[in-house]
Design an enzyme around this catalytic site. Structure first.
Site, PDB file in Angstrom:
ATOM      1  N   ASP A 124      -5.437  13.168  22.143  1.00  0.00           N
ATOM      2  CA  ASP A 124      -4.146  13.025  21.483  1.00  0.00           C
ATOM      3  C   ASP A 124      -4.133  13.623  20.085  1.00  0.00           C
ATOM      4  O   ASP A 124      -3.062  13.867  19.532  1.00  0.00           O
ATOM      5  CB  ASP A 124      -3.762  11.543  21.398  1.00  0.00           C
ATOM      6  CG  ASP A 124      -3.216  11.022  22.715  1.00  0.00           C
ATOM      7  OD1 ASP A 124      -3.073  11.833  23.652  1.00  0.00           O
ATOM      8  OD2 ASP A 124      -2.948   9.817  22.820  1.00  0.00           O
ATOM      9  N   ASP A 157       0.820  -1.211   0.000  1.00  0.00           N
ATOM     10  CA  ASP A 157       0.000   0.000   0.000  1.00  0.00           C
ATOM     11  C   ASP A 157       0.853   1.259   0.000  1.00  0.00           C
ATOM     12  O   ASP A 157       0.454   2.295  -0.552  1.00  0.00           O
ATOM     13  CB  ASP A 157      -0.922  -0.001   1.215  1.00  0.00           C
ATOM     14  CG  ASP A 157      -2.008  -1.071   1.114  1.00  0.00           C
ATOM     15  OD1 ASP A 157      -2.139  -1.674   0.036  1.00  0.00           O
ATOM     16  OD2 ASP A 157      -2.701  -1.303   2.121  1.00  0.00           O
ATOM     17  N   GLY A 158       2.022   1.201   0.630  1.00  0.00           N
ATOM     18  CA  GLY A 158       2.906   2.365   0.639  1.00  0.00           C
ATOM     19  C   GLY A 158       3.358   2.764  -0.753  1.00  0.00           C
ATOM     20  O   GLY A 158       3.518   3.955  -1.054  1.00  0.00           O
ATOM     21  N   ASN A 165      -4.808   8.539   2.008  1.00  0.00           N
ATOM     22  CA  ASN A 165      -5.310   7.871   3.212  1.00  0.00           C
ATOM     23  C   ASN A 165      -5.869   8.872   4.215  1.00  0.00           C
ATOM     24  O   ASN A 165      -7.074   8.940   4.422  1.00  0.00           O
ATOM     25  CB  ASN A 165      -4.208   7.032   3.861  1.00  0.00           C
ATOM     26  CG  ASN A 165      -4.216   5.600   3.386  1.00  0.00           C
ATOM     27  OD1 ASN A 165      -5.084   5.183   2.625  1.00  0.00           O
ATOM     28  ND2 ASN A 165      -3.250   4.828   3.817  1.00  0.00           N
TER      29      ASN A 165
END
Length: 539
Positions: free
Chosen positions: A410, A301-302, A380
Site C-alpha cells: 500500500d 499535536d496538530g 512527523n
C-alpha cells in the site's frame, strides 16, 4: 532478448576491470547502443510487452549514465586523496630520517667516549650498534618505498613510555603504530562542525561522546521580550484560554505578543483591549524567527505540527500546552500555565530537539537534480501511498545511491523518531525515543511476510522512485498535507533537515516520552498477576 543478454553478448558489452570499477568508455558505448534501440521507430501493431521492454531499456540507460558519472567523480576524489597522502608521507619520512641521523650521531659519541675508558671492546659494541641503526634506517626507507609503490599508507613514530637508556634504546624509540585521522563527512563534504559531538579522539583511541545520553538544557542569556501564541482553530475553550493567557503575559510579564491574523481578529471581536497584539503579513512570515524569542502553542499535536511548518529555517523554542486528545508532543497542562511560563521565562529548562525531514520532488522531465519541487519540511512523516488506485504501489528505494528494496504494497512511510508514535506506529513500526537520531523506514501493508521496518542513521539520503513500468501513479503527502502526485519516473528525495524543533520539556525528554506512551497509548497496561495462585512445587 533481455537487457542483460544485450549487454553481455552485444558489440558494446563492457567488462569489469581488476580493481572492481567498470570501464567508462564501455559504459558510454553501452548507453549509446541502448539509446539507438530506443530511438528506432515502433512497428504498427506492437504489443504491450515491447512497450514495457523499451521502458526497461530507458531505465537501464539512465542507470548506466549515473554509473559513469559516479565513477568519474570517485576517481577524481581518489586522485586528490592520493596526492595529499603522498605529500604527508614524504614529510613524515624526512622527519624520521632526521631523527635517525641525530640518534646515530649521539650513539657514536657515547661509545667513543666509552672507548677511552674501557678499550677497543666498547668500540666494537659501538660499531655493532651503528650497524643495527643503519639497518633499521634501511628498513624504514624500504617500507616507505613499498608504500609509494603499492598503495596509500601513513606511519607515526611513537615515543615509548619506558626508559630509553640501555641496550633497548632503538627498540623502544622506534616502535611503530599505524596513524589515522578522523573527519566528519556529511554528503561528501568534510566538516569538523559536529565531529566532537559524536566521537572523541586522543592518543590513538576512539571513544564515543555519549551524545544521546545527555539531556539538553536551555538558559537565557538575556530576558525574553517577545512571544508568539498559536492556537487550535474552531475551539471555544482554546479561545477563552488564549485571551486569558495573552492578558496575563502583557500585564504581568510585560511581553510583546504576536498572534496569527485570525486570532487577532477573534481577540478584537471580544474586546478592543487587545489592540496591542501584533501579527504579520504573508511576506513577513519568513522573517518571523528573527522577531520571536519563544512560541506557545495551545492545542494538540496538530498545533505543534502547524507551528513547526511556519518556520522554514531556525525555529524558536516551543512551549506546547495540551488541549488535544493524545498529546505526545504537548507535555504541559493548560490548567497550570502560569507556573510553567514563570519557570520557562526564568530558565534554565530542559528541551528536546525534534528532528525534521527535508524533502524534494524531482520530476522525470527535470534537466538536472537541482530542478526540484521543495523543500518541504516534515516533523512527523512523509507518506507515499497508492491513493485511489486499486493496484499495489511499486517503489524503488535507494539509500545514499545504494539500492535498498522495491516496495510492493500500500505504500511507504519515512518517519522521524519524533513521529514514531504516529502513522509509523500504526503501520507496525517501532516506538523510538525522540532524541535518537535516525529515519524510520516503515512499509504500509507490504505484500511480503519478510518485509520488516528499518531504522536508518540520520546522515543518509533516501530516494524513492516510481519506476517506468509501474502500473499506476503514487501519491506523496507531508505531515498529512500538501499532497502531490508522483508519475512513473518521478522521485522523492529525503534527508535530515539542518534545523530541528527545540521543544521545552516538563521534566526531561525521557520522562516526557515515557509518560506520553503510558498515558496516551496505555502502553503495556495489564492487571498485575495475583500472588495467591498455585505455587511452584519445587519451592
Amino acid at each position: 532478448m533481455s537487457p542483460s543478454n544485450l549487454f553481455v553478448n552485444g558489440n558494446s558489452s563492457f567488462q569489469e576491470q581488476e580493481n572492481g570499477f567498470v570501464d567508462t568508455v564501455s559504459i558510454l558505448n553501452s548507453e549509446k547502443a541502448v539509446q539507438e534501440i530506443i530511438e528506432q521507430p515502433l512497428l504498427l501493431g506492437i504489443d504491450d510487452h515491447l512497450i514495457e521492454f523499451s521502458e526497461s531499456l530507458r531505465t537501464v540507460a539512465k542507470a548506466l549514465r549515473k554509473a559513469a558519472e559516479g565513477k568519474a567523480t570517485a576517481q577524481a576524489e581518489a586522485s586528490e586523496w592520493k596526492r595529499k597522502y603522498e605529500l604527508e608521507r614524504k614529510r613524515n619520512l624526512q622527519i624520521e630520517q632526521k631523527g635517525m641521523t641525530d640518534s646515530i650521531e649521539g650513539i657514536a659519541a657515547l661509545n667513543l667516549k666509552s672507548k677511552g675508558q674501557n678499550g677497543h671492546c666498547c668500540l666494537h659494541k659501538a660499531d655493532n650498534t651503528m650497524n643495527n641503526a643503519l639497518a633499521l634506517n634501511d628498513a624504514s626507507e624500504k617500507s616507505e618505498m613499498c608504500c609509494a609503490e603499492n598503495g596509500i599508507c601513513t606511519h607515526e613514530v611513537l615515543q615509548n613510555g619506558e626508559s630509553t637508556c640501555g641496550p633497548n634504546l632503538l627498540q623502544n624509540k622506534f616502535m611503530r603504530k599505524a596513524s589515522f585521522r578522523l573527519s566528519w563527512r556529511c554528503k561528501g563534504e568534510i566538516s569538523n562542525q559536529q565531529k566532537h559531538d559524536v566521537v572523541s579522539f586522543e592518543e590513538g583511541n576512539i571513544t564515543t561522546a555519549e551524545r544521546s545520553s545527555k539531556q539538553i538544557s536551555l538558559k537565557w542569556e538575556s530576558e525574553p521580550q517577545t512571544v508568539l501564541v498559536l492556537t487550535k482553530p474552531n475551539s471555544t475553550s482554546v479561545r477563552v484560554l488564549c485571551a486569558e493567557m495573552v492578558r496575563w503575559l502583557k500585564e504581568m510579564k510585560k511581553l510583546n505578543i504576536f498572534v496569527e491574523p485570525r486570532v487577532k481578529g477573534e481577540l478584537l471581536e471580544e474586546s478592543p483591549y487587545f489592540n496591542f497584539v501584533q501579527t504579520w503579513s504573508d511576506e513577513e512570515i519568513s522573517l518571523l524567527h528573527t522577531k520571536v524569542d519563544f512560541v506557545v502553542t495551545l492545542g494538540g499535536d496538530g498545533t505543534v505540527l502547524w507551528a513547526a511548518s511556519m518556520f522554514k529555517g531556525p525555529v524558536p523554542p516551543l512551549v506546547p500546552f495540551s488541549l488535544g486528545s493524545l498529546g505526545f508532543m504537548t507535555p504541559f497542562y493548560s490548567e497550570h500555565y502560569r507556573e510553567y511560563l514563570d519557570s520557562i521565562l526564568r530558565g534554565p529548562f530542559n528541551i528536546s530537539l525534534k528532528h525534521r525531514l527535508q524533502c524534494h520532488v524531482i520530476r522525470d522531465s527535470a534537466k538536472n537534480e537541482y530542478e526540484t519541487e521543495g523543500p518541504m519540511l516534515v516533523l512527523n512523516e512523509v507518506t507515499i501511498d497508492r491513493g485511489i488506485s486499486s493496484y499495489l504501489t511499486n517503489l524503488e528505494c535507494y539509500c545514499d545511491n545504494t539500492f535498498v528494496t522495491c516496495v510492493q504494497g500500500d505504500g511507504l512511510i519515512l518517519s522521524t523518531t519524533s513521529g514514531s508514535t504516529a502513522y509509523s506506529l500504526a503501520a507496525g513500526g517501532s516506538m523510538v525515543h525522540p532524541q535518537v537520531p535516525g529515519i524510520l523506514f516503515t512499509p504500509i501493508c507490504p505484500h511480503s511476510l519478510s518485509f520488516r521496518p528499518l531504522i536508518l542513521p540520520e546522515h543518509v539520503t533516501i530516494r524513492v522512485q516510481v519506476p517506468f513500468n509501474s502500473r499506476s501513479h503514487a501519491w506523496v503527502s507531508f505531515d498529512g498535507k500538501d499532497r502531490k502526485q508522483l508519475a512513473p519516473g518521478d522521485a522523492l528525495v529525503c534527508s535530515m533537515a539542518p534545523w530541528p524543533v527545540p521543544t521545552a520539556c516538563q521534566v526531561d525528554s525521557t520522562s516526557d516520552f515515557l509518560r506520553s506512551i503510558h498515558e496516551g497509548l496505555h502502553w503495556n497496561l495489564r492487571k498485575t498477576q495475583s500472588s495467591d495462585g498455585p505455587r511452584d512445587p519445587s519451592s
